[in-house]
Design an enzyme around this catalytic site. Structure first.
Site, PDB file in Angstrom:
ATOM      1  N   SER A 174      21.876  39.798 -61.036  1.00 17.27           N
ATOM      2  CA  SER A 174      23.157  39.364 -61.585  1.00 17.27           C
ATOM      3  C   SER A 174      23.929  40.436 -62.340  1.00 17.27           C
ATOM      4  CB  SER A 174      22.956  38.137 -62.472  1.00 17.27           C
ATOM      5  OG  SER A 174      21.921  38.345 -63.389  1.00 17.27           O
ATOM      6  N   ASN A 230      32.146  33.247 -60.928  1.00 18.61           N
ATOM      7  CA  ASN A 230      31.105  33.242 -59.897  1.00 18.61           C
ATOM      8  C   ASN A 230      31.449  32.312 -58.740  1.00 18.61           C
ATOM      9  OD1 ASN A 230      29.462  34.931 -61.530  1.00 18.61           O
ATOM     10  ND2 ASN A 230      28.764  33.132 -62.660  1.00 18.61           N
ATOM     11  N   HIS A 286      22.716  34.253 -56.672  1.00 19.06           N
ATOM     12  CA  HIS A 286      23.934  35.005 -56.343  1.00 19.06           C
ATOM     13  C   HIS A 286      24.069  35.319 -54.859  1.00 19.06           C
ATOM     14  CE1 HIS A 286      25.330  35.608 -60.419  1.00 19.06           C
ATOM     15  NE2 HIS A 286      24.070  35.830 -60.760  1.00 19.06           N
ATOM     16  N   GLU A 340      14.395  37.964 -57.787  1.00 17.95           N
ATOM     17  CA  GLU A 340      15.668  37.401 -57.335  1.00 17.95           C
ATOM     18  C   GLU A 340      16.033  38.053 -56.012  1.00 17.95           C
ATOM     19  OE1 GLU A 340      18.522  37.742 -60.549  1.00 17.95           O
ATOM     20  OE2 GLU A 340      17.031  37.111 -62.014  1.00 17.95           O
ATOM     21  N   ASP A 354      14.621  33.534 -56.921  1.00 20.27           N
ATOM     22  CA  ASP A 354      15.892  32.998 -57.420  1.00 20.27           C
ATOM     23  C   ASP A 354      17.029  33.590 -56.572  1.00 20.27           C
ATOM     24  OD1 ASP A 354      18.288  32.582 -58.808  1.00 20.27           O
ATOM     25  OD2 ASP A 354      17.298  32.622 -60.766  1.00 20.27           O
ATOM     26  N   LYS A 411      27.631  28.523 -58.791  1.00 17.23           N
ATOM     27  CA  LYS A 411      28.255  29.768 -58.363  1.00 17.23           C
ATOM     28  C   LYS A 411      29.019  29.530 -57.061  1.00 17.23           C
ATOM     29  CE  LYS A 411      25.516  32.263 -61.481  1.00 17.23           C
ATOM     30  NZ  LYS A 411      24.130  32.245 -61.940  1.00 17.23           N
ATOM     31  N   HIS A 470      16.652  37.324 -64.469  1.00 15.18           N
ATOM     32  CA  HIS A 470      17.580  36.560 -65.303  1.00 15.18           C
ATOM     33  C   HIS A 470      16.879  36.002 -66.543  1.00 15.18           C
ATOM     34  CE1 HIS A 470      20.367  33.139 -66.178  1.00 15.18           C
ATOM     35  NE2 HIS A 470      21.263  34.013 -65.752  1.00 15.18           N
TER      36      HIS A 470
HETATM   37  C1  LIG Z   1      23.453  31.898 -63.145  1.00 10.32           C
HETATM   38  C2  LIG Z   1      22.009  32.118 -62.946  1.00 10.32           C
HETATM   39  C3  LIG Z   1      21.079  31.171 -63.357  1.00 10.32           C
HETATM   40  C4  LIG Z   1      21.485  29.978 -64.174  1.00 10.32           C
HETATM   41  O1  LIG Z   1      22.049  28.989 -63.407  1.00 10.32           O
HETATM   42  P1  LIG Z   1      22.965  27.881 -64.079  1.00 10.32           P
HETATM   43  O2  LIG Z   1      22.989  26.804 -63.077  1.00 10.32           O
HETATM   44  O3  LIG Z   1      24.273  28.513 -64.350  1.00 10.32           O
HETATM   45  O4  LIG Z   1      22.276  27.465 -65.350  1.00 10.32           O
HETATM   46  C5  LIG Z   1      19.768  31.386 -63.031  1.00 10.32           C
HETATM   47  N1  LIG Z   1      19.370  32.489 -62.361  1.00 10.32           N
HETATM   48  C6  LIG Z   1      20.241  33.434 -61.999  1.00 10.32           C
HETATM   49  C7  LIG Z   1      19.749  34.639 -61.292  1.00 10.32           C
HETATM   50  C8  LIG Z   1      21.572  33.285 -62.290  1.00 10.32           C
HETATM   51  O5  LIG Z   1      22.433  34.242 -61.958  1.00 10.32           O
END
Ligand SMILES: *Cc1c(COP(=O)(O)O)cnc(C)c1O
Length: 388
Positions: free
Chosen positions: A184, A49, A212, A180, A209, A240, A135
């Protein structure tokens, strides 16, 4: 009583039988490219990522080293005790400014934030409406709290509005809509403008969220949520595109104070260490400057997706750097992953329960740091597998 360890074998056997068994495979990164080695063999990594290659960017490493040297390996305490160093506070100010909010609050990881915030901002009189493909960390958070929790069909505004309308008949003290920006597993985007309008129309709060999208999409590469009015909690992660670790919430001052006072996932954990804060701070500074890189990256994403489709692969609704090659069958998906591995390509198979049944896939994530040769190699390998 029967063997008390029997549950382990039983559950694991079932996973194995369904081709869903998961295990860890250590790799060693090589140099500053996407190359990794495993058991003496070299691979190009198409599953990371690190969308901009910032994890190995000299400035990111340098600032991480600086902070490590200056402030030590650990933060030594939780944020509310003595773990808030000036560098935490400064980074939060920079994040607030970058994401157009009054305030920002750093969390130790996206998972930790998502799985603890939703329970903190709701109670048993509240309602959470989350996109069905949210997620796992968000689902954990919604289930851990006491709120009524319902999921709307993926990106389905009609379904969301239907649920909002139904909610009017009940006396919820507040409603949170959770979604989001870039999803993901499918790499598609949400209709965020319209969702924000619905939130406004129904007096709901909005949690977005942006994990990405940040770094890759939006104005100055700062994500897709900051441009939308009415996002009450804008969450992003630093593991990421930032190439670092941790997460942030950008929000109002009041919301930040509330989280500092009530969110267990923020309160009861040691603050992020200086080296991580240094890396994140450097990445935050770099991201807006990488316009040219992003333009090239966006074009390449589009061309790659089109090439896959021309080869007859199903890339689902993807419109971003996350590109699923949807195979369907678990076994066939594993075969493809195995074949790619033989060709020197790391591309992780994703199977149920992470994705719905019959939608097993190879999940490819492109990075701006992949070379043309890397991508050519992946395309050729996929093409050859198709002809096997
Ligand atoms: C990767 C991800 C998370 C988790 O984040 P980390 O910092 O890796 O724990 C949360 N929400 C989404 C949409 C993600 O892709």
């Amino acid at each position: 009583m029967s063997d008390k360890y029997e549950f382990l074998e039983k559950a694991l056997d079932k996973r194995e039988k369904n081709h869903q068994f998961r295990s860890l495979r250590p790799i060693t990164p090589r140099g500053h490219k996407n190359e990794v080695t495993s058991k003496g063999k070299t691979y190009v990594n198409f599953s990371s990522n690190d969308y901009l290659g910032l994890a190995t960017h000299p400035q990111v490493i340098q600032q991480s080293q600086n902070y490590l040297q200056k402030y030590g390996a650990g933060a030594k305490a939780s944020r509310l005790v003595t773990g808030t160093l000036a560098i935490h506070a400064q980074l939060e100010q920079q994040m607030a400014a970058a994401f157009n909010k009054e305030a920002a609050l750093i969390f130790n990881s996206g998972f930790q934030a998502n799985s603890s915030i939703l329970g903190t901002i709701t109670d048993r009189h509240s309602l959470i409406l989350a996109d069905k493909l949210s997620h796992s960390s968000l689902l954990q958070g919604a289930l851990a709290g006491r709120a009524d929790f319902q999921r709307f069909d993926h990106n389905d505004l009609h379904h969301l509005e239907e649920l909002l309308q139904k909610a009017r008949q009940k006396n919820f003290n507040r409603i949170w809509i959770v979604t989001e920006t870039v999803f993901s597993m499918d790499g598609d985007r949400s209709p965020l403008n319209e969702i924000a309008e619905l939130a406004k129309a129904y007096n709901a709060l909005l949690f977005v969220d942006d994990a990405h999208a940040v770094g890759v999409w939006g104005q100055n590469g700062l994500g897709l949520a900051k441009e939308i009015d009415g996002v009450d909690i804008l969450l992003g992660t630093c593991g990421k595109a930032f190439g670092s670790f941790g997460a942030y919430v950008a929000c109002s001052k009041k919301m930040k104070e509330y989280l500092i006072n009530f969110c267990p996932g923020f309160i009861y954990t040691t603050a992020l260490p200086p080296a991580v804060i240094g890396a994140t701070a450097a990445a935050l500074e770099l991201i807006p400057t990488l316009k040219q890189e992003r333009n090239v990256f966006h074009r390449r994403i589009k061309e790659f997706r089109q090439s896959l489709q021309q080869l007859g692969f199903n890339t689902g609704p993807s419109s971003t750097q996350i590109i699923p090659v949807i195979i369907g069958d678990e076994k066939r998906t594993l075969e493809l992953a195995g074949y790619l591995k033989k060709q020197g390509i790391l591309a992780t198979p994703i199977r149920p329960p992470t994705v719905p049944r019959e939608s097993s896939r190879i999940r490819i994530t492109l990075s701006a740091s992949h070379s043309d040769e890397d991508i050519e190699k992946l395309l050729t390998s996929l093409k050859n597998f198709n002809h096997e």
